[in-house]
Structure formats: structure tokens, C-alpha cells
Scaffold this active site. Structure first.
Site, PDB file in Angstrom:
ATOM      1  N   ARG A  79       0.805  -1.220   0.000  1.00 31.11           N
ATOM      2  CA  ARG A  79       0.000   0.000   0.000  1.00 31.11           C
ATOM      3  C   ARG A  79       0.840   1.272   0.000  1.00 31.11           C
ATOM      4  O   ARG A  79       0.582   2.189  -0.785  1.00 31.11           O
ATOM      5  CB  ARG A  79      -0.908   0.068   1.249  1.00 31.11           C
ATOM      6  CG  ARG A  79      -2.167  -0.716   1.145  1.00 31.11           C
ATOM      7  CD  ARG A  79      -2.509  -1.279   2.503  1.00 31.11           C
ATOM      8  NE  ARG A  79      -1.516  -2.276   2.818  1.00 31.11           N
ATOM      9  CZ  ARG A  79      -1.610  -3.549   2.409  1.00 31.11           C
ATOM     10  NH1 ARG A  79      -2.652  -3.939   1.757  1.00 31.11           N
ATOM     11  NH2 ARG A  79      -0.648  -4.422   2.677  1.00 31.11           N
ATOM     12  N   THR A  80       1.807   1.345   0.891  1.00 27.01           N
ATOM     13  CA  THR A  80       2.509   2.616   1.079  1.00 27.01           C
ATOM     14  C   THR A  80       3.281   2.979  -0.191  1.00 27.01           C
ATOM     15  O   THR A  80       3.147   4.084  -0.720  1.00 27.01           O
ATOM     16  CB  THR A  80       3.450   2.521   2.290  1.00 27.01           C
ATOM     17  OG1 THR A  80       2.686   2.055   3.392  1.00 27.01           O
ATOM     18  CG2 THR A  80       4.067   3.862   2.624  1.00 27.01           C
TER      19      THR A  80
ATOM     20  N   HIS B 222       5.175   6.040  11.300  1.00 24.45           N
ATOM     21  CA  HIS B 222       4.610   5.884   9.951  1.00 24.45           C
ATOM     22  C   HIS B 222       3.614   7.035   9.770  1.00 24.45           C
ATOM     23  O   HIS B 222       2.398   6.837   9.751  1.00 24.45           O
ATOM     24  CB  HIS B 222       3.915   4.527   9.855  1.00 24.45           C
ATOM     25  CG  HIS B 222       3.626   4.045   8.468  1.00 24.45           C
ATOM     26  ND1 HIS B 222       3.610   4.881   7.367  1.00 24.45           N
ATOM     27  CD2 HIS B 222       3.322   2.803   8.003  1.00 24.45           C
ATOM     28  CE1 HIS B 222       3.305   4.156   6.286  1.00 24.45           C
ATOM     29  NE2 HIS B 222       3.137   2.896   6.644  1.00 24.45           N
TER      30      HIS B 222
ATOM     31  N   LYS C 122      26.300  -3.322  -2.432  1.00 26.35           N
ATOM     32  CA  LYS C 122      27.771  -3.242  -2.517  1.00 26.35           C
ATOM     33  C   LYS C 122      28.361  -2.551  -1.297  1.00 26.35           C
ATOM     34  O   LYS C 122      29.561  -2.315  -1.248  1.00 26.35           O
ATOM     35  CB  LYS C 122      28.169  -2.441  -3.763  1.00 26.35           C
ATOM     36  CG  LYS C 122      27.654  -3.007  -5.062  1.00 26.35           C
ATOM     37  CD  LYS C 122      28.045  -2.054  -6.210  1.00 26.35           C
ATOM     38  CE  LYS C 122      27.094  -2.173  -7.384  1.00 26.35           C
ATOM     39  NZ  LYS C 122      27.176  -0.993  -8.253  1.00 26.35           N
TER      40      LYS C 122
ATOM     41  N   ARG D 218      11.023   3.862   2.975  1.00 25.79           N
ATOM     42  CA  ARG D 218      10.764   2.934   4.095  1.00 25.79           C
ATOM     43  C   ARG D 218      12.059   2.207   4.379  1.00 25.79           C
ATOM     44  O   ARG D 218      12.810   1.865   3.453  1.00 25.79           O
ATOM     45  CB  ARG D 218       9.676   1.938   3.731  1.00 25.79           C
ATOM     46  CG  ARG D 218       9.562   0.814   4.756  1.00 25.79           C
ATOM     47  CD  ARG D 218       8.374  -0.058   4.520  1.00 25.79           C
ATOM     48  NE  ARG D 218       7.133   0.642   4.840  1.00 25.79           N
ATOM     49  CZ  ARG D 218       5.926   0.077   4.799  1.00 25.79           C
ATOM     50  NH1 ARG D 218       5.796  -1.198   4.437  1.00 25.79           N
ATOM     51  NH2 ARG D 218       4.851   0.761   5.109  1.00 25.79           N
TER      52      ARG D 218
HETATM   53  N1   CP Z   1      -0.131   0.087   5.780  1.00 26.02           N
HETATM   54  C1   CP Z   1       1.067  -0.284   5.299  1.00 26.02           C
HETATM   55  O1   CP Z   1       2.108   0.253   5.670  1.00 26.02           O
HETATM   56  O2   CP Z   1       0.997  -1.284   4.353  1.00 26.02           O
HETATM   57  P1   CP Z   1       2.218  -1.772   3.462  1.00 26.02           P
HETATM   58  O3   CP Z   1       3.204  -2.451   4.402  1.00 26.02           O
HETATM   59  O4   CP Z   1       1.654  -2.705   2.451  1.00 26.02           O
HETATM   60  O5   CP Z   1       2.864  -0.560   2.846  1.00 26.02           O
END
Ligand code: CP
Length: 305
Positions: A54-55, A132, A83, A104
Site C-alpha cells: 500500500r505505502t 509511519h 555493494k 521505508r
Molecule cells: N499500511 C502499510 O504500511 O501497508 P504496506 O506495508 O503494504 O505498505
């Protein structure tokens, strides 16, 4: 005067209540009225050092829906990280190619380190068990659109409250809104002390529980989370708690009529598929809201709103 231009989005703690409400207002406006040319000519650097559906895809779609383009990676093994290149050096370079970076990383604090290297705004799409923030904006948008308010709501956080970065960010944001918070988790996965201290400081009423069913009739929002196998050092410890909570449709008799169930997703076993057809399930619409919130964040940090 609200200032978002060129700002990093690393932690929800860095946003005032007024700023949070402004992001939600911009996101709602974009949901109603798309702006397909707003970021024409802009480039997103999408840097995902940890898996995501999703993110990552909603950040990338958000940039494309606003007329911009995307570069990046979904797997650090295809980059020079493999590397031995440091995060600092990688981000320094990518920030010379992109106008904004969504990232991320499995390590707490990685987004802040990236922001030190970057010449462009960094948006934290999750750093370890820490934060998050873009998820929090979409959670709040989903709460606001289903409850018609953010103030004075009762919310239960259920599952992995220790490692759940979406839980930590949302719990901190709720300190602005006089929420009543129920923390439902196995003892080893209860809410961290630093979040409980923030509840106390903000005079948020909260209580800790191990049983889910007695809490269900009390809440407006049920925030289910996955027990995250990847955060456990010892697989045997994960096995003990992995099915601690399994919400089924049958358990929802007697809940408030306005109840909505949120979940950052992905789910494993904690929300049974038969819950999807109940009027309480809102996790799929919640995930869609990620698109509008991330469009709003791009527009704001790039100085378009
Ligand atoms: N909600 C969320 O962070 O989902 P993903 O891990 O799929 O990005």
C-alpha cells in the site's frame, strides 16, 4: 501561518493539531477534485528498503495522478546498498535526481538520517517500529469521514502495540483529540511506556487489556493490527502470540452502530474474511485514503498549497 514547503515528514509528533487538520482538509479536497497537472514535471524518488504494497504503490500512484513521474526501487538488493553503500550516500545522490523522496527502512531513525543527507523533502513511509506518519494522516482521514469528527472518540488498539509503528504514530496524534484509548494486547506486546507517558501528559484516558471481547461494545473505532513475525528475534515467541486475536463477524453483535474497523493492512489471521461484508469494516476504504493523503503531502511539501 502554516509552513509545509520543503518540510520533511518524519514523525507525526512534529505536527501541530492545526497542521494535521490542514493536511486532512487538503486530502479531502483532492479526493473530491483531482488535480492531474499539479505536479507536472516533478519526480518522486521512491526508496523502499523494506517490503510494502500500500505505502509504496499509493505514494507512486499519488505522484503519477498529480502529473509527476517516479524513479526508485522496491528492493534494496538491486541497488548499490548491496555493494556496501551507506544510506546517507544513497539518499544524497537520489535527492539530486528527485524533487521529493518517500522511503521505508527497517531501522528506527533511518528516515531522520536520510533527511540529514537529502537536499529534498523526505517522507517517512515507516522506519522500523518507530513512526509511519503518512499512515496516521490516512487513518485520521478515515476516522473523520466515518465519525464526522475527531474529538472525544473511543478507540481500541488491538494486537502488536509494541512494534506497531502505525499504532505509535496514531496514538500520538490522538493526544490532540481528547480520545479514550483501550490498549488490547498480549502482555509482551503492550503499548510502549513512552506512548503511555504521552497519554498521561496529554490527560488522555487509557487502559490496558488482554481480552478483546469485553472492549468491543465500548468503542467507536477498532484499530486491528497484525502480529509482526519479522520484528521477533525468536520465532518461538511469535508462535505463542500469533493468533492472540481473531476478530469474526459473530463477535460484532452488540457493537455501537457507528463502529468502524480500521487496519493498516496487511492482515494475516486477525480479521476474518467474514468481517469484510459487515457495515463496520472500513479497512479497504482506509487504504484508498492513502492515495489522497499522499497526494496532499506531495502538494504541501512541494509548495503547491
Ligand atoms: N499500511 C502499510 O504500511 O501497508 P504496506 O506495508 O503494504 O505498505
Amino acid at each position: 501561518m502554516l509552513t509545509f514547503k520543503n518540510r520533511d515528514i518524519l514523525s507525526i509528533k512534529e505536527f501541530t493539531k492545526e497542521e494535521i487538520l490542514h493536511v486532512l482538509k487538503v486530502a479531502s479536497a483532492l479526493k473530491k477534485k483531482p488535480q492531474p497537472k499539479l505536479l507536472d514535471g516533478y519526480v518522486l524518488g521512491s526508496c523502499f528498503f523494506e517490503p510494502s504494497t500500500r505505502t509504496r504503490l499509493s505514494f507512486e500512484t499519488a505522484m503519477q495522478r498529480l502529473g509527476g513521474k517516479v524513479i526508485g526501487f522496491a528492493d534494496p538488493n538491486v541497488t548499490s546498498t548491496k555493494k556496501g553503500e551507506t544510506l546517507y550516500d544513497s539518499i544524497k545522490i537520489i535527492s539530486q535526481y528527485a524533487d521529493v523522496i518517500a522511503m521505508r527502512h527497517p531501522l528506527e531513525g533511518a528516515a531522520r538520517r536520510a533527511a540529514e543527507a537529502s537536499e529534498k523533502p523526505i517522507i517517512n513511509g515507516g522506519d522500523g517500529a518507530n513512526q509511519h506518519p503518512s499512515q496516521t494522516f490516512l487513518d485520521l482521514l478515515s476516522i473523520q469521514e466515518t465519525q464526522k469528527k475527531l474529538e472525544n472518540l473511543s478507540i481500541a488498539f488491538v494486537g502488536d502495540l509494541k512494534y506497531g509503528r502505525t499504532v505509535h504514530s496514531l496514538a500520538q496524534a490522538l493526544c490532540h483529540f481528547n480520545s479514550r484509548v483501550y490498549c488490547v494486547a498480549p502482555e509482551m506486546l503492550q503499548m510502549p511506556e513512552y506512548i503511555l507517558d504521552e497519554f498521561k501528559l496529554s490527560r488522555i484516558k487509557f487502559s490496558l487489556h488482554s481480552e478483546l471481547e469485553p472492549i468491543l461494545p465500548k468503542v467507536d473505532i477498532l484499530y486491528m493490527t497484525r502480529i509482526q513475525a519479522e520484528r521477533f528475534g525468536d520465532p518461538a515467541e511469535y508462535e505463542k502470540v500469533k493468533n492472540a486475536y481473531v476478530l469474526t463477524a459473530a463477535m460484532l453483535k452488540g457493537v455501537k452502530s457507528n463502529l468502524k474497523i480500521l487496519h493498516p493492512l496487511p492482515r494475516v489471521n486477525e480479521v476474518a474474511p467474514d468481517v469484510d461484508a459487515t457495515p463496520y469494516a472500513y479497512y479497504f476504504q482506509e487504504a484508498e485514503n492513502g492515495l489522497y493523503v499522499r497526494e496532499a503531502l506531495f502538494g504541501l511539501v512541494l509548495g503547491k498549497f
